[in-house]
Design a protein around this motif. Structure first.
Motif, PDB file in Angstrom:
ATOM      1  N   UNK A  89      -5.472  12.288  12.944  1.00 41.52           N
ATOM      2  CA  UNK A  89      -6.434  11.495  12.204  1.00 41.52           C
ATOM      3  C   UNK A  89      -5.648  10.557  11.286  1.00 41.52           C
ATOM      4  N   UNK A  90      -5.976   9.274  11.376  1.00 39.67           N
ATOM      5  CA  UNK A  90      -5.249   8.242  10.645  1.00 39.67           C
ATOM      6  C   UNK A  90      -6.231   7.366   9.880  1.00 39.67           C
ATOM      7  N   UNK A  91      -5.849   6.948   8.675  1.00 44.34           N
ATOM      8  CA  UNK A  91      -6.613   5.957   7.930  1.00 44.34           C
ATOM      9  C   UNK A  91      -5.893   4.639   8.118  1.00 44.34           C
ATOM     10  N   UNK A  92      -6.600   3.677   8.717  1.00 44.93           N
ATOM     11  CA  UNK A  92      -5.930   2.456   9.153  1.00 44.93           C
ATOM     12  C   UNK A  92      -6.755   1.207   8.882  1.00 44.93           C
ATOM     13  N   UNK A  93      -6.034   0.127   8.640  1.00 44.18           N
ATOM     14  CA  UNK A  93      -6.657  -1.187   8.604  1.00 44.18           C
ATOM     15  C   UNK A  93      -6.446  -1.794   9.971  1.00 44.18           C
ATOM     16  N   UNK A  94      -7.498  -2.406  10.509  1.00 42.69           N
ATOM     17  CA  UNK A  94      -7.426  -3.136  11.770  1.00 42.69           C
ATOM     18  C   UNK A  94      -8.179  -4.436  11.540  1.00 42.69           C
ATOM     19  N   UNK A 142      -2.461   4.825   6.200  1.00 42.28           N
ATOM     20  CA  UNK A 142      -1.414   5.297   7.101  1.00 42.28           C
ATOM     21  C   UNK A 142      -0.875   4.218   8.028  1.00 42.28           C
ATOM     22  N   UNK A 143      -1.720   3.244   8.385  1.00 49.64           N
ATOM     23  CA  UNK A 143      -1.313   2.264   9.391  1.00 49.64           C
ATOM     24  C   UNK A 143      -2.015   0.927   9.158  1.00 49.64           C
ATOM     25  N   UNK A 144      -1.284  -0.147   9.416  1.00 48.03           N
ATOM     26  CA  UNK A 144      -1.841  -1.496   9.433  1.00 48.03           C
ATOM     27  C   UNK A 144      -1.739  -2.026  10.853  1.00 48.03           C
ATOM     28  N   UNK A 145      -2.849  -2.530  11.384  1.00 51.30           N
ATOM     29  CA  UNK A 145      -2.862  -3.186  12.693  1.00 51.30           C
ATOM     30  C   UNK A 145      -3.425  -4.578  12.440  1.00 51.30           C
ATOM     31  N   UNK A 146      -2.569  -5.577  12.538  1.00 52.26           N
ATOM     32  CA  UNK A 146      -2.948  -6.937  12.172  1.00 52.26           C
ATOM     33  C   UNK A 146      -2.732  -7.862  13.356  1.00 52.26           C
TER      34      UNK A 146
END
Length: 183
Positions: free
Chosen positions: A1-6, A131-135
Motif C-alpha cells: 500500500x502506497x500513498x502517491x501523487x499521480x 511515498x511516491x511521485x508519478x509525474x
C-alpha cells in the motif's frame, strides 16, 4: 500500500494556471494511451484539494458526467463545498496526518492517491506520508500557477525509479520519496 501523487505538470513545474484551470492539459486528448488505466486499478482511496474538486464539479459533474471514482474521496478544504449525489465524497479540514489512517483503512490494502493540488501533496510530504511521485511532464509552459510541489526537498533527495515516454507527448517520471528513517 502506497500513498502517491499521480498527475501531470507543465515543463516549468505547474499543475494548473493561476486561476486553477486544467484546460491546458485537455489538448492532449484521451487518457487511455497513458499509464492511468493501470494506475487507477490499484487505488483504494483518494485525497483531493478543494480547487481540484471545484474543477471536477465544473468540468465533469455540471457537464452531466458521473463522478469518475468508485473509491472514497476525501476533499480537504476550509470552505463549505457542495456534494455530488451518489458519490462517496467526504469533506475534511485540518491536518492530513489525522485523516491518513482512515484513508488507509478504507483503501483496504490498495493505494492512496493524492489527486491534487500541489499544497496538499506538500502537506502529505511534510507529514512523512508521501511515498511516491508519478509525474507526467507535458511539453508546455504555463509561466506561473499552482506549483507541482511547493516545498524545498533537498535532503534526502527523491529517488528516480523510472522515466517512460508516453506517446510523443509526455515523459512520465516515477520517484520514490525517502523518509528520514530510510536514509
Amino acid at each position: 500500500m502506497t500513498t502517491q501523487f499521480y498527475g501531470a505538470s507543465s515543463l516549468d513545474g505547474f499543475l494548473a494556471t493561476p486561476d486553477h484551470d486544467l484546460g491546458w492539459l485537455l489538448q492532449f486528448g484521451d487518457i487511455e494511451g497513458s499509464s492511468y488505466p493501470a494506475f487507477i486499478r490499484d487505488v483504494g482511496a483518494l485525497a483531493m484539494g478543494s480547487h481540484t474538486y471545484d474543477w471536477m464539479l465544473k468540468h465533469a459533474i455540471d457537464a452531466g458526467q458521473p463522478w469518475p471514482y468508485t473509491a472514497p474521496t476525501w476533499v480537504f478544504s476550509t470552505r463549505t463545498l457542495r456534494a455530488v449525489e451518489g458519490a462517496d465524497v467526504r469533506f475534511v479540514r485540518g491536518d492530513v496526518q489525522t485523516v491518513h489512517a482512515t484513508m488507509l483503512q478504507a483503501a483496504a490494502g490498495r493505494n492512496v492517491w493524492i489527486v491534487g493540488g500541489g499544497e496538499l501533496v506538500a502537506q502529505f510530504h511534510d507529514a512523512g506520508l508521501l511515498d511516491e511521485l508519478i509525474v507526467q511532464m507535458a511539453p508546455v509552459t504555463l509561466g506561473n500557477g499552482t506549483p507541482l510541489l511547493p516545498r524545498r526537498i533537498t535532503q534526502p533527495p527523491l529517488r528516480l525509479k523510472s522515466v517512460t515516454m508516453l506517446g510523443h507527448v509526455f515523459a512520465e517520471m516515477r520517484y520514490d520519496v525517502p523518509h528520514k528513517a530510510d536514509t
